[in-house]
Scaffold this motif. Structure first.
Motif, mmCIF file in Angstrom:
data_model
loop_
_atom_site.group_PDB
_atom_site.id
_atom_site.type_symbol
_atom_site.label_atom_id
_atom_site.label_comp_id
_atom_site.label_asym_id
_atom_site.label_seq_id
_atom_site.Cartn_x
_atom_site.Cartn_y
_atom_site.Cartn_z
ATOM 1 N N TYR A 886 0.856 -1.184 0.000
ATOM 2 C CA TYR A 886 0.000 0.000 0.000
ATOM 3 C C TYR A 886 0.891 1.233 0.000
ATOM 4 N N VAL A 887 0.568 2.165 -0.835
ATOM 5 C CA VAL A 887 1.372 3.388 -0.860
ATOM 6 C C VAL A 887 0.445 4.590 -0.724
ATOM 7 N N ARG A 888 1.036 5.655 -0.321
ATOM 8 C CA ARG A 888 0.257 6.899 -0.197
ATOM 9 C C ARG A 888 1.069 8.011 -0.866
ATOM 10 N N GLU A 893 -5.589 9.390 -1.544
ATOM 11 C CA GLU A 893 -5.774 8.487 -0.422
ATOM 12 C C GLU A 893 -4.750 7.362 -0.529
ATOM 13 N N LYS A 894 -4.621 6.627 0.513
ATOM 14 C CA LYS A 894 -3.763 5.446 0.483
ATOM 15 C C LYS A 894 -4.324 4.463 -0.554
ATOM 16 N N GLU A 896 -3.559 0.776 -3.175
ATOM 17 C CA GLU A 896 -2.837 -0.489 -3.204
ATOM 18 C C GLU A 896 -2.111 -0.659 -4.532
#
Lengths: 951, 111
Positions: A886-888, A893-894, A896
């Motif tokens: 998961y990245v932000r 928003e965060k 996947e």
């Protein structure tokens, strides 16, 4: 050299002669020779180990679950046969180079020859009997090609067919025997089987296994009553006869009997069957050979006879008999191959093999005369030549063999066989080479070029060397014998020597030789008697049998398989329902475990629509356009059903597929007639109706049955539900299954889809290249065309909508991992967006704006999916292992990132490419047909008209 | 409800079978399509019928069986490919031979 390489070399090398064909005959033969020579040298490098009694092995697991492994082993016996196969192969290649004429396709010949060589080497080196069977069948196939090499000769084709039929049937029997053997022992590895003598011989399956395996051996080695195929195989070119039918293939049966000797022999069954068959074959072959006029037929029957001799020796089940058999295999290979080659030389030079038209050749062809005479005398059993030694050993062994309680039976028969054998050898020499020179040969013969006489001369040198100094061959033959016997028996101490003293065998030999000479003196009256005796003609019997079998098959198949598709469909439906009913009636049916769920009005309405549409379709199917509309309704109701029963992914897929399918069928209907005529009788329609209703009732009953019961075994679905988010990083379990859990399946499916599209493309191309093209161009539409093919409103709308649709596709794609959607559905949606452009703006306009060909899109999709899978290898994980994180990235928003999304991209591209390539192919047909396709997208275009006005 | 689904499968099968046994290519293709629906629904129903619980993970405790759904999803797409190939073959035969019957004529009739 590794055993794998020795076996693989001829097979790999078989690719070369065909390629070298245009480089000339010398190059073709040369490359074949080099391949065989390499394998030969590779074999020799293993000699020290084999000589020391080691077992050289090589192992590779292939299908371990079936017990089928590529395991090779080389012991004395295998080495001996491989030496014969590769060594004589080298001589045959040299000989064949000179023998084949310029009209013969040499590359083809040597390709077959190397295939055969590889298969033979495979047989003798196999350590796994299933592998051995594969090579065994390969020799049958490649020998079929070699015997039928001269395709223009009917005898060649018939002979090849007969050989294939007989050896193929034998091979089938042997498969059965080998499987039984494997069942008894519990392993298909020879090294295990050879250790299990007691187990095998105590088994009740021993006799069936023995008979089946012997059937394979006897057919291959031309033993009575299967001996008849060998003479007919003589239609092959002489190098083939010399190679296959003297030295190698016909000895494969003998090889197998020797290979299995430690475990199968020594029982009364083995003794009676093998010895009797061998004895009959030996005498029968020798008698027939004497009266054959064709040199190669004579040699063929003499081969039959000598194979019988070797079989008989193996049948006795004694160590001495086995040693004699091994020695005779060597001797027979040398003198018989030389004889075949000599016969070939005579045929090549005199243009006839008919012994009645020959004679007096000794002055014309002195070299050939010397070679053939020495080889024939060796075969007759004259001292100082190698045939004498092994024949003495055979007679010696015969003296000690008591068959059916009659001590004289075997010795007398053996002597008679030897007598006839001597007689035909003398006939071969005297009627071909001796006597007065004639002046009516088809062409005046003379000695051939060195390429033809050198190979047999080499073999005859061996004949003489072994004959004069038998101790040269003794250690080798004893080593081979030791490996045949294994632990079953000791190698006999007996020495190989010319003079054994005044033993009975010597007197039998003298009787045979003198008797043979006497028989030749009275040959003419004997021939007259022979010609008068009625004999069964094997070929006639064979032909009648084959015709009967073919007739029987035809009678069974014709009513079932008459080309009527409708009949197959009916038979299949009835059979499946019948089998299902049987299972239903004989099985047990548990009580319902699930409650019936309540029904409401909406469901009934949907059901009614489906039933009405289906029934309407059946009743009105003759109106094809109407039936398209009706089937569309069915598809829609099914989609709605999927929504209702908690399958949103399915509903979306069904809906989008529905669109492209209807477009496809509309394109098709453009060409097909609009109506289906009434052709079937009322009776037939009633019959079909009954079958259909039966099938429907059966399916409905089955479905109803399981809908009310839980599955008997726990399903694996719970695993997927539990691990979808944890392991796959997605909440849409269906999508995670597709791109992750069962990713390999999906990968296969997109490939299949791509292949289907390519197939459609290829079929279209073929159609457009053929006569169909002219027909399409001249075709007049059978309906009046509507004006305004590209209405402005539709063109503008589709263009406006296109980015929106693509956006929707992208959205569906991106959310697929967690919400209903994914690559399949997004791909279909995107396809629909493009299809709409074709429909609205026309084929040319759209194609001109197409940047990537659809084949490329399919390929890119499969490639991306595949590379994603391969990517996991770099992390030491199995193919298609997925990962996610998961990245932000502010301000988003965060979200996947999953490798599965990359895989899904591949799916997306493959689906778009496949759907579009299919539809495009269909519309290409339409385009050629009748449409004046303009490059302008719109029939009425205000801006274009304005341009014109300005001009 | 179960009886509705089961009978729908049966009716689709019966209609499909009847059309598959027709003599011209187009009804046979229609029949194959009906059979495809029947088989897909049949396979789908092997996960039993669940209303209002799609296999999208939430806080819920029961979900519809996802496995038959995944199976059927690819089956739907593949069946499009298969239909397209069959249609192409039928079309090729018709354009090449001007004949859209599915049965080979018996040899003696062909002369």
């Amino acid at each position: 050299m590794s055993l794998f390489l020795i076996v693989a070399l001829p097979f790999l090398g078989a690719l070369l002669p065909g390629l070298m064909n245009s480089a000339g005959r010398a190059a073709t033969a040369g490359v074949t020779f080099m391949v065989s020579l390499l394998a030969f040298i590779g074999l020799l490098t293993n000699l020290p180990a084999v000589w020391a009694g080691e077992l050289v092995t090589a192992r590779l697991d292939w299908i371990p679950l079936l017990g089928l492994n590529v395991t090779l082993m080389l012991d004395g016996l295998g080495f001996f046969f491989a030496l014969l196969i590769l060594g004589i192969g080298l001589l045959i290649i040299t000989y064949g180079r000179s023998y084949l004429s310029r009209d013969d396709n040499m590359g083809e010949f040597f390709t077959y020859l190397l295939l055969f060589q590889g298969a033979m080497v495979g047989i003798v080196l196999s350590d796994n009997i299933l592998l051995l069977l594969i090579f065994w069948e390969l020799t049958s196939l490649s020998s079929f090609l070699l015997i039928g090499y001269w395709k223009h000769l009917p005898e060649g084709r018939q002979g090849a067919r007969m050989a294939l039929t007989v050896t193929g049937m034998g091979g089938l029997a042997m498969i059965g025997g080998m499987l039984l053997l494997g069942q008894i022992v519990g392993s298909y590895d020879l090294s295990v089987i050879l250790q299990s003598r007691e187990l095998i011989q105590a088994s009740p399956l021993y006799l069936p296994a023995l008979i089946l395996i012997l059937l394979g051996c006897f057919t291959k080695s031309a033993q009575f009553p299967f001996h008849f195929w060998l003479p007919h195989a003589m239609a092959a070119p002489t190098p083939v006869s010399a190679y296959l039918h003297s030295a190698t293939m016909v000895k494969a049966g003998i090889f197998l009997m020797a290979r299995m000797w430690p475990v199968l022999s020594g029982t009364p069954e083995w003794f009676v069957i093998v010895t009797t068959v061998g004895l009959i074959t030996m005498v029968l072959g020798a008698v027939i050979a004497l009266f054959k006029h064709d040199l190669k037929s004579l040699l063929a029957f003499s081969t039959v006879s000598h194979l019988g001799l070797i079989t008989m020796l193996l049948g006795t089940g004694t160590a001495f008999g086995t040693m004699a058999a091994m020695f005779h295999i060597l001797n027979h290979a040398t003198f018989k191959a030389a004889l075949f080659m000599s016969a070939g030389i005579v045929d090549h030079e005199a243009h006839t093999r008919d012994i009645r038209r020959l004679g007096g050749l000794r002055h014309l062809m002195p070299v050939t005369f010397v070679i053939a005479t020495l080889a024939a005398l060796s075969m007759a059993g004259i001292p100082l030549l190698n045939g004498f030694l092994s024949k003495e050993m055979m007679l010696e062994e015969a003296n000690h063999t008591v068959l059916f309680g009659m001590p004289l039976l075997v010795p007398v028969m053996a002597t008679i066989g030897s007598l006839f054998s001597a007689a035909y050898c003398f006939r071969f020499i005297s009627h071909t080479f001796l006597g007065p020179q004639r002046d009516d040969y088809p062409t005046t013969p003379h000695d051939p070029p060195a390429g033809l006489w050198m190979p047999p001369a080499f073999l005859v040198t061996l004949v003489v060397v072994i004959g004069v100094a038998p101790f040269v061959a003794e250690p080798f033959i004893k080593m081979v014998t030791a490996s045949v016997l294994g632990d079953a028996a000791e190698v006999p101490k007996a020495y190989f020597k010319i003079w054994h003293g005044l033993v009975p065998a010597l007197f039998m030999s003298i009787i045979a030789v003198v008797g043979g000479l006497l028989l030749l003196m009275i040959f003419k009256p004997a021939l007259a008697i022979w010609d008068k005796t009625p004999r069964p003609e094997a070929k006639t019997i064979f032909d009648v049998l084959i015709a009967a079998v073919v007739g029987l098959s035809r009678r069974i198949i014709a009513p079932l398989h008459d080309g009527a598709f409708t009949r197959y469909a009916a038979i299949m439906a009835v059979t499946i329902v019948g089998v299902g009913y049987h299972a239903w009636a004989t099985g047990t049916v548990g009580a319902p475990t699930r409650a019936v769920q309540p029904t409401n009005f909406v469901q009934i309405a949907g059901w009614l629509m489906l039933v009405a549409a289906t029934c309407g379709l059946v009743v009105l199917h003759r109106n094809r356009l109407l039936s398209l509309i009706l089937i569309g309704i069915v598809g829609l109701v099914v989609s709605v059903g999927f929504v209702f029963f908690s399958a949103p992914d399915l509903a979306m897929t069904q809906l989008t597929v529905e669109v492209v399918t209807i477009v496809l069928l509309l394109l098709t209907l453009n060409f097909l007639p609009n109506k289906t005529p009434v052709e079937s009788t009322l009776l037939r329609r009633t019959r079909d109706g009954v079958i259909a209703i039966g099938g429907g009732l059966a399916t409905a009953a089955l479905a109803f049955h399981y809908l009310l019961r839980d599955s008997v075994a726990p399903t694996i679905s719970d695993f997927h539900l539990a691990n979808s988010y944890k392991g796959g990083g997605g909440t849409n379990v269906v999508n995670v299954i597709l791109v992750d859990f069962r990713g390999f399946d999906t990968y296969g499916e997109i490939i299949v889809l791509g292949i289907a599209a390519l197939l459609i493309y290829a079929l279209t191309e073929t159609l457009l290249d053929g006569p169909v093209r002219a027909r399409l161009l001249n075709r007049k539409p059978d309906q009046p065309r509507a004006g305004g093919m590209h209405p402005m409103m539709m063109v503008v709308m589709t263009r406006l909508i296109m980015p929106v649709v693509l956006m929707v596709a992208l959205y569906i794609f991106l959310r697929g991992h967690n919400q209903p959607g994914g690559g399949f559905i997004a791909g279909l949606v995107a396809s629909i967006a493009v299809v709409m452009q074709y429909m609205a703006s026309g084929f040319s306009w759209t194609s001109a704006r197409l940047r990537y060909p659809y084949h490329g899109v399919i390929g890119a999709g499969v490639l991306i999916a595949g590379l994603t899978g391969i990517g996991s290898w770099f992390f030491a994980k199995p193919f298609l292992t997925s990962d996610f994180t998961y990245v932000r990235i502010p301000p988003f928003e965060k979200f996947e990132l999953a490798t599965a999304a990359l895989f899904d991209l591949g799916v997306f591209l493959a689906v778009v490419g496949a759907v579009m390539l299919s539809l495009e192919s269909f519309s290409r047909l339409a385009r050629r047909a009748h449409v004046r396709d303009s490059e302008h997208p719109m029939d009425i275009d205000p801006s274009r008209d304005q341009d014109k006005a300005e001009v | 409800m179960e009886i509705l689904v089961a009978s729908a499968i049966g009716i689709l099968t019966a209609g499909g079978l009847y059309l598959v046994m027709r003599l011209r290519t187009f009804p046979v293709i229609m029949g194959i399509s009906l059979l495809t629906y029947a088989v897909n629904v049949f396979l789908f129903a092997s996960g039993r019928l669940t209303v209002g619980a799609p296999p999208i993970l939430t806080d819920a405790t029961t979900y519809a069986d996802p496995l038959p759904q995944a199976l059927v999803l690819t089956a739907i797409v593949i069946s499009f490919g298969m239909t397209a190939v069959v249609v192409m073959i039928a079309l090729g035969a018709y354009l090449g031979g001007d004949d859209d019957t599915v049965d080979d004529q018996p040899v003696e009739d062909a002369q």
